[in-house]
Design an enzyme around this catalytic site. Structure first.
Site, mmCIF file in Angstrom:
data_model
loop_
_atom_site.group_PDB
_atom_site.id
_atom_site.type_symbol
_atom_site.label_atom_id
_atom_site.label_comp_id
_atom_site.label_asym_id
_atom_site.label_seq_id
_atom_site.Cartn_x
_atom_site.Cartn_y
_atom_site.Cartn_z
ATOM 1 N N ARG A 54 54.984 81.215 77.351
ATOM 2 C CA ARG A 54 55.044 80.629 76.019
ATOM 3 C C ARG A 54 53.640 80.131 75.676
ATOM 4 N NH1 ARG A 54 52.916 76.620 77.630
ATOM 5 N NH2 ARG A 54 53.298 75.641 75.620
ATOM 6 N N GLY A 55 53.468 79.752 74.416
ATOM 7 C CA GLY A 55 52.144 79.461 73.902
ATOM 8 C C GLY A 55 51.640 80.678 73.157
ATOM 9 N N ALA A 56 51.225 80.489 71.906
ATOM 10 C CA ALA A 56 50.904 81.630 71.046
ATOM 11 C C ALA A 56 49.883 82.597 71.653
ATOM 12 C CB ALA A 56 50.437 81.130 69.675
ATOM 13 N N ARG A 96 59.485 87.008 69.441
ATOM 14 C CA ARG A 96 59.328 85.661 68.875
ATOM 15 C C ARG A 96 58.764 85.823 67.466
ATOM 16 N NH1 ARG A 96 58.703 81.241 72.590
ATOM 17 N NH2 ARG A 96 59.040 79.909 70.779
ATOM 18 N N GLN A 205 57.972 70.621 77.255
ATOM 19 C CA GLN A 205 56.686 71.213 77.654
ATOM 20 C C GLN A 205 55.646 70.140 77.957
ATOM 21 O OE1 GLN A 205 58.478 72.151 74.936
ATOM 22 N NE2 GLN A 205 58.181 74.318 74.430
ATOM 23 N N ASP A 246 50.705 77.662 66.251
ATOM 24 C CA ASP A 246 51.302 78.983 66.428
ATOM 25 C C ASP A 246 51.012 79.904 65.252
ATOM 26 O OD1 ASP A 246 53.449 79.215 68.875
ATOM 27 O OD2 ASP A 246 53.042 77.160 68.293
ATOM 28 N N ASN A 256 53.378 74.575 64.084
ATOM 29 C CA ASN A 256 53.231 74.257 65.505
ATOM 30 C C ASN A 256 54.559 73.715 66.018
ATOM 31 O OD1 ASN A 256 51.504 74.117 67.866
ATOM 32 N ND2 ASN A 256 51.593 71.895 67.660
ATOM 33 N N LYS A 257 54.586 73.375 67.286
ATOM 34 C CA LYS A 257 55.816 72.908 67.916
ATOM 35 C C LYS A 257 56.482 71.810 67.095
ATOM 36 C CE LYS A 257 57.106 74.330 70.949
ATOM 37 N NZ LYS A 257 58.020 75.491 70.952
#
Length: 358
Positions: A54-56, A96, A205, A246, A256-257
């Site tokens: 995970r993480g763009a 995603r 996270q 993201d 973003n998150k």
């Protein structure tokens, strides 16, 4: 600075070796360090979807290697492998919806395929392109770390408290990290007294990944509930909120998150500066504003189950993975191409016309 940053690297999440993509399973960190080898595009797509990775930036890099695996399989099958490969591009693109780095990396792989010269080895060309995507992200991390430190020093050079959200370190990228890379570099420069890390529900996270990364490097870190962030800004002397992204739109809005938007609102209220750190591959100039960003929603069970038990039979859950922070709440966007302070459409367009600084 560069040598000190490289010397501080202790964690990586992506490894391409022996013709397979090896991913550190981030679902089980920090309790287990389990590497999984993937040899198919379908496997990589599922790894992205299920958040093994995970993480763009890391998602984009993984997808690029996924295309290499797909091409190898399609060529071995014979027939019109080029046409068949389109199915793999679509499969990975669907894994995603919000992180634009995924589509950027897939487009770059597709462009490389389209530029193949006659009699060229397509597999070798695609592998070289995926490795280049990986390496360019690592270089971008280093450049952004230096630029972010320069920005912090510009406003206040002494040791200070920083608040961050989700995980934006080596686990989320191909190198040193985006927002966490800036924080690491600032610590090396003696400019970080303490980092406050939001736990970042529901996948945690912050508590599972960010706190683990920072503690491994000896950076003072305090874990806090997401709902404590405003109180921390008010009482703990926080001078910066530093987050990743993201997707960033043409006007500087940032997806973003989930929870980032409320951090920006609280930061504005408390006079705390708000920095977004992301590579230029995260910027989507095709979208005018954050209103156009598709926001992924995950299974409500992530919220409704506590200790393996459902909280209530008649309770529904709303579980968006991301939110959008308007540009007017952002003090600076830091990319490898440079810094945009008080972002707007004109400044973002000017940034994207620049060459990379590294």
């Amino acid at each position: 600075m560069r040598d000190r940053l490289l010397a501080a690297e202790k964690v990586k999440a992506i490894d391409w070796r022996d013709g397979a993509l090896h991913l550190l399973d981030q679902r089980v960190l920090p309790f287990e360090e389990n590497w999984i080898a993937y040899t198919s595009a379908a496997g990589v797509a599922e790894a992205i979807r299920s958040m093994v990775v995970r993480g763009a930036p890391a998602i984009g890099i993984s997808a690029a290697y996924g295309i290499v695996l797909a091409a190898r399989a399609r060529i071995a099958e014979g027939g019109d492998w080029y046409a068949a490969l389109e199915e793999d591009f679509m499969l990975l693109a669907d894994s995603r919806p919000t992180a634009v780095n995924l589509f950027w990396a897939l487009n770059r792989m597709h462009d490389r395929l389209d530029r193949l010269k006659e009699n060229a080895d397509p597999l070798a060309a695609l592998e070289a392109e995926a490795i280049a995507i990986h390496e360019s992200d690592r270089e971008a991390n280093l450049t952004m770390a230096q630029l972010g430190v320069d920005l912090i020093r510009k406003h206040q050079g002494n040791a200070q408290a920083i608040l961050t959200h989700c995980n934006t370190g080596a686990l989320a990228t191909g190198g040193f990290g985006t927002a966490l890379g800036v924080i690491r570099a600032a610590f090396i420069e003696g400019m970080v007294e303490r980092v406050y890390a939001d736990e970042t529900r529901p996948w945690l996270q912050g508590s599972r990944l960010t706190a683990w990364e920072l503690a491994n490097e000896g950076i003072p870190v305090t874990l806090n509930a997401d709902s404590a962030a405003a109180h921390i800004m008010k009482t703990k002397g926080v001078t910066w909120v530093i987050v990743g992204a993201d997707r960033i739109t043409a006007n500087g809005d940032v997806a973003n998150k989930i929870g980032t938007y409320q951090l920006a609102v609280n930061a504005m209220h408390h006079g705390v500066r708000f920095m977004v750190v992301a590579p230029s591959s995260t910027i989507d100039m095709n979208l005018a504003s954050g209103d156009d960003i598709p926001i992924e929603e995950r299974d409500g069970a992530e919220l409704l189950e506590v200790g393996g038990k459902r909280v209530g039979a008649d309770v529904e859950a709303f579980n968006p993975v991301f939110d959008v922070t308007p540009a007017d709440l952002i003090d600076a966007i830091v990319t490898e191409k440079g810094i945009v302070e008080r972002p707007d459409t004109a400044k973002m367009a000017q940034l994207m016309c620049r060459k990379r600084l590294h």
